[in-house]
Design a protein around this motif. Structure first.
Motif, short mmCIF file in Angstrom:
data_model
loop_
_atom_site.label_atom_id
_atom_site.label_comp_id
_atom_site.label_asym_id
_atom_site.label_seq_id
_atom_site.Cartn_x
_atom_site.Cartn_y
_atom_site.Cartn_z
N GLU A 253 76.26 32.97 16.00
CA GLU A 253 77.45 32.42 15.42
C GLU A 253 77.38 30.92 15.41
O GLU A 253 77.68 30.16 14.35
CB GLU A 253 78.69 32.84 16.15
CG GLU A 253 78.89 34.21 16.13
CD GLU A 253 78.35 34.86 17.44
OE1 GLU A 253 77.38 34.44 18.29
OE2 GLU A 253 78.46 35.95 17.71
N LEU B 159 75.14 29.64 12.59
CA LEU B 159 75.80 29.78 11.31
C LEU B 159 76.85 28.42 11.06
O LEU B 159 76.94 28.11 10.07
CB LEU B 159 76.46 31.06 11.01
CG LEU B 159 75.54 32.05 10.75
CD1 LEU B 159 76.31 33.68 10.73
CD2 LEU B 159 74.72 32.06 9.38
N SER C 62 69.55 30.89 9.14
CA SER C 62 70.75 31.59 8.84
C SER C 62 70.85 32.96 8.40
O SER C 62 71.47 33.68 8.96
CB SER C 62 71.24 30.87 7.55
OG SER C 62 71.38 29.26 7.99
N CYS D 207 72.46 36.11 10.54
CA CYS D 207 73.32 37.17 9.97
C CYS D 207 72.69 38.43 10.20
O CYS D 207 73.49 39.52 10.51
CB CYS D 207 73.27 37.18 8.49
SG CYS D 207 74.16 35.65 7.66
N ALA E 61 76.09 40.60 9.83
CA ALA E 61 77.01 40.16 9.01
C ALA E 61 76.54 40.13 7.28
O ALA E 61 75.85 39.28 6.75
CB ALA E 61 77.51 38.90 9.16
N LEU F 42 78.24 37.73 4.74
CA LEU F 42 77.68 36.40 4.98
C LEU F 42 76.34 36.16 4.47
O LEU F 42 75.83 35.40 3.83
CB LEU F 42 77.80 35.99 6.36
CG LEU F 42 79.06 35.47 7.14
CD1 LEU F 42 79.03 35.22 8.50
CD2 LEU F 42 79.54 34.23 6.33
N GLY F 43 75.31 37.07 4.96
CA GLY F 43 74.01 37.17 4.27
C GLY F 43 73.74 37.34 2.75
O GLY F 43 73.05 36.48 2.31
N MET G 89 67.26 41.02 6.74
CA MET G 89 68.93 40.86 7.11
C MET G 89 69.45 42.01 6.41
O MET G 89 70.34 42.75 7.03
CB MET G 89 69.53 39.59 6.29
CG MET G 89 70.85 39.39 6.34
SD MET G 89 71.72 40.19 5.02
CE MET G 89 71.22 39.60 3.58
N CYS H 44 71.35 45.05 8.68
CA CYS H 44 72.87 45.46 8.42
C CYS H 44 72.96 46.77 7.61
O CYS H 44 74.05 47.04 7.44
CB CYS H 44 73.41 44.42 7.37
SG CYS H 44 73.29 42.67 8.23
#
Length: 692
Positions: free
Chosen positions: A99, A102, A124, A128, A133, A136-137, A162, A166
């Motif tokens: 966090e 980011l 970043s 994620c 996330a 956000l990604g 990512m 996810c």
């Protein structure tokens, strides 16, 4: 990614600290750079100091990160650049704080002097991935596309990783397929994605495709693939990787060797797994857990506990994965004291009671006949899944608490937790053990009608048991005959057991005939029919069955009973001759037999071995394994302590009758787990109500 950052800049001046310097040198070097003025004049010096502070070796502590953050925020320093942000973002990722990484990326977007580069975007996206996330990604991907950064291999690999991390593996695959020249990092990214989602077959398929097209792979690739091989039982590919690793000098990679240990163990190649395990100079908790788990899954539970004992002699602390395997081994062996120690350790070390660990504890206590302890653990769990509910329902049913099992099933439905096919086995067992025929029929039909679960042969076996226990032998026989799937030996054996209780010769004969056609070598089935003949006075037929067994070389399997004392498992065989305290044990057995004869015990010599003289059969049954184990327990346990043992075979009629009387004469509760169920003997009664 880190290497690419540092090779792009000039070497630091003489007074700058080398990257990865230990933190104890940093304050002194910081003071020297301030005094010389190089900290503000030379961005390279500042970045080297920041790198050494934020990414100290060993891993930076919160104090190190705090120092680095003050240096980053307060200066004096040159103007912040993308490299400054990248160093700190990597430090936050390394410290498990995605966090914060980011937040720095968002801050850069508002900072005119520092524009995110490809390394910032890759960091970043990695954050994620850690946070799962996805939205956000996607936003970061849009920024990367706008800036033209998606041509960078690290950015593309991070994007693939990512999406896969996810859960959007399809998007990851689309990105992957769109790249013409794929690096090994990119291949690892897609493999890692499938790996994280437990898509083991896809991991193996991607690797096989790599081999087909001649793509390069590295040790990171092999660790993921060999782990997947263990999960799906692909021993052939796993062994190929093992040979490749040996031939190419990769056996110094502890992660790879540990993965190979896990793969061999899961594929049943325990000798190969143990050879690699023993060859590891530094064994981490993952290696120990893999080997212990392998023994447990192969039903070599005593070896699993022996290895766990060796692990305790090291400085390593077991984790929840280790504990689940150890508890499974304890459950199989009935090793109550060892399992209790595990539970105590979990509480003492404040290990989180995850669903898997909590369910293993519930199952362990239930299989050791400690239902109240199983309920206590169940109630303490904040999150339960269908397997947790099922473990307790089955445990209650098998331990003679069927009514409570059915009440628990109602609670499970109220909690909106979907039952599985295994749950219904527990429910049907509960109905069977309590004679609830109509309720059992209703639940059997409900499986398909309400939950879309097609009954398996185990469910049909439960229904045969339900009908047989209720004395509905003809209906049970017709039920078997009309089953839509082929009945197995367990189903026919269940029917034969019912015939033994209710002295039904005709159907008993048919049941044995069907069993012999499927498995002619199981001695217990012949004995059951022989007992039916004897119970109705057909002595010639009983003798004929015994003769058939003798002529066919079908000997009764040797009984084996296990009892745990002070964390050690003791094993007894029928007519044992290999125990160091054998003479004292046999003396205790004679004392027991004399005492229970005074309250009505009459030896059932029909349960004796076939190959001994009639005059010796009474002594033979008195030396059955459970009687030896019970005698040992009476000798060694404190007065009044519960005696718990596990047996490999069905408890014979003689031992069942004797154990009931032993529980009364010696005022002891005796818990016996045999091949079929649990028997709780107390005050001359058994929880099975003499039906097993």
């Amino acid at each position: 990614m880190a290497t690419a950052v540092h090779t792009a800049v000039a070497p630091p001046p003489p007074h700058a600290p080398p990257a990865r310097a230990t933190f104890r040198h940093v304050p002194q070097l910081h003071a020297q750079l301030l005094k010389s003025g190089e900290l503000t004049a030379s961005p390279a010096s500042f970045h080297s100091l920041l790198d050494a502070t934020a990414l100290a070796t060993p891993a930076a502590s919160p104090a190190h990160l705090s120092y680095a953050l003050r240096l980053f925020r307060l200066g004096p320093r040159p103007p912040l650049s993308a490299r400054s942000y990248n160093i700190l973002m990597r430090a936050f990722l390394r410290a498990g704080q995605p966090e914060d990484a980011l937040h720095l990326f968002v801050e850069m977007l508002d900072t005119a002097s520092a524009c995110p580069d490809q390394h910032t975007v890759a960091c970043s996206l990695k954050a994620c991935s850690r946070m799962r996330a996805l939205d956000l990604g996607r936003g970061i991907q849009a920024y990367a596309v706008k800036r033209g950064l998606t041509v960078d291999q690290f950015v593309l690999s991070s994007l693939i990783h990512m999406y896969a991390s996810c859960g959007d593996v399809a998007a990851a695959q689309l990105l992957f397929d769109a790249v013409e020249n794929k690096s090994v990092v990119m291949w690892n990214a897609i493999i890692s994605g499938y790996f994280r989602n437990g898509d083991w077959n896809d991991v193996v398929d991607v690797f096989k495709h790599m081999l087909e097209v001649g793509e390069a792979f590295d040790q990171i690739t092999l660790v993921s693939v060999v782990t997947a091989c263990g999960r799906i039982g692909d021993a052939k590919l796993g062994e190929w990787i093992g040979r490749y690793a040996e031939e190419n000098g990769m056996m110094g990679n502890r992660n790879l060797v540990t993965a190979l240990v896990d793969m061999y163990a899961k594929c049943g190649e325990l000798a190969k797994a143990r050879r690699l395990f023993d060859g590891l100079q530094l064994k981490d908790v993952v290696a120990w857990s893999a080997m212990i788990s392998g023994y447990t899954q192969a039903d070599q539970c005593q070896e699993a506990l022996a290895l766990f004992s060796r692990m305790q002699a090291t400085e390593l602390e077991p984790n929840d994965v280790t504990m689940v395997s150890v508890l499974s081994a304890c459950a199989v062996l009935g090793a109550l004291e060892t399992g209790k120690w595990v539970h105590s350790y979990v509480r003492r070390k404040h290990l989180p009671l995850t669903v898997v660990l909590g369910t293993a504890l519930v199952d362990f206590y239930a299989k050791c006949g400690c239902i109240d302890s199983a309920v206590e653990v169940f109630k303490s769990m904040s999150i339960k899944n269908s397997w947790t509910w099922t473990a307790l329902i089955k445990g209650m049913a098998s331990n003679g608490r069927g009514r409570e099992a059915l009440e628990l099933f109602s609670c499970m439905r109220e909690a909106k937790c979907e039952p599985t096919d295994v749950t219904f086995i527990g429910v049907l067992l509960a109905c069977s053990h309590n004679g609830l025929v109509e309720e059992g029929r209703w639940h059997f039909n409900s499986m398909t009608q309400d939950y879309g679960i097609q009954p398996k042969v185990e469910h049909y076996g439960c229904m045969v048991d339900l009908l047989g226990r209720a004395g509905l032998i003809d209906e049970a026989y017709q039920f078997v005959r009309t089953m839509p799937i082929e009945p197995n030996t367990v189903v026919w054996r269940t029917l034969l057991s019912s015939c033994t209780v209710y002295k039904n010769v005709e159907i008993g004969e048919e049941a044995l005939k069907q069993i012999i056609s499927l498995d002619p070598s199981h001695s217990g089935d012949y004995v059951l029919l022989s007992n039916i003949y004897a119970s109705v006075g057909q002595w010639k037929d009983a003798a004929m069955i015994r003769k058939e067994m003798k002529d066919g070389g079908i000997d009764r399997s040797p009984g084996c009973s296990l009892i745990e004392l002070d964390g050690t498992i003791f094993e007894f065989f029928a007519e044992d001759s290999d125990h160091p305290q054998l003479s004292e044990i046999y003396e205790k057995v004679e004392e027991i037999i004399d005492k229970i004869k005074m309250v009505g015990y009459v030896p059932n010599t029909a349960d004796a071995r076939l190959d001994i003289d009639e005059s010796k059969k009474e002594v033979s049954v008195s030396h059955h394994s459970e009687k030896l184990a019970i005698a040992f327990g009476l000798m060694k346990l404190q007065p009044g302590a519960t005696i718990r043992l596990s047996k490999n075979l069905r408890v014979c009629t003689d031992c069942h009758s004797a154990t009931k009387l032993i529980s009364k004469v010696y005022s002891r509760e005796i818990v016996v787990r045999d091949r079929n169920r649990y028997h709780h003997f107390k005050d001359g009664y058994c929880s099975c109500n003499d039906y097993w």
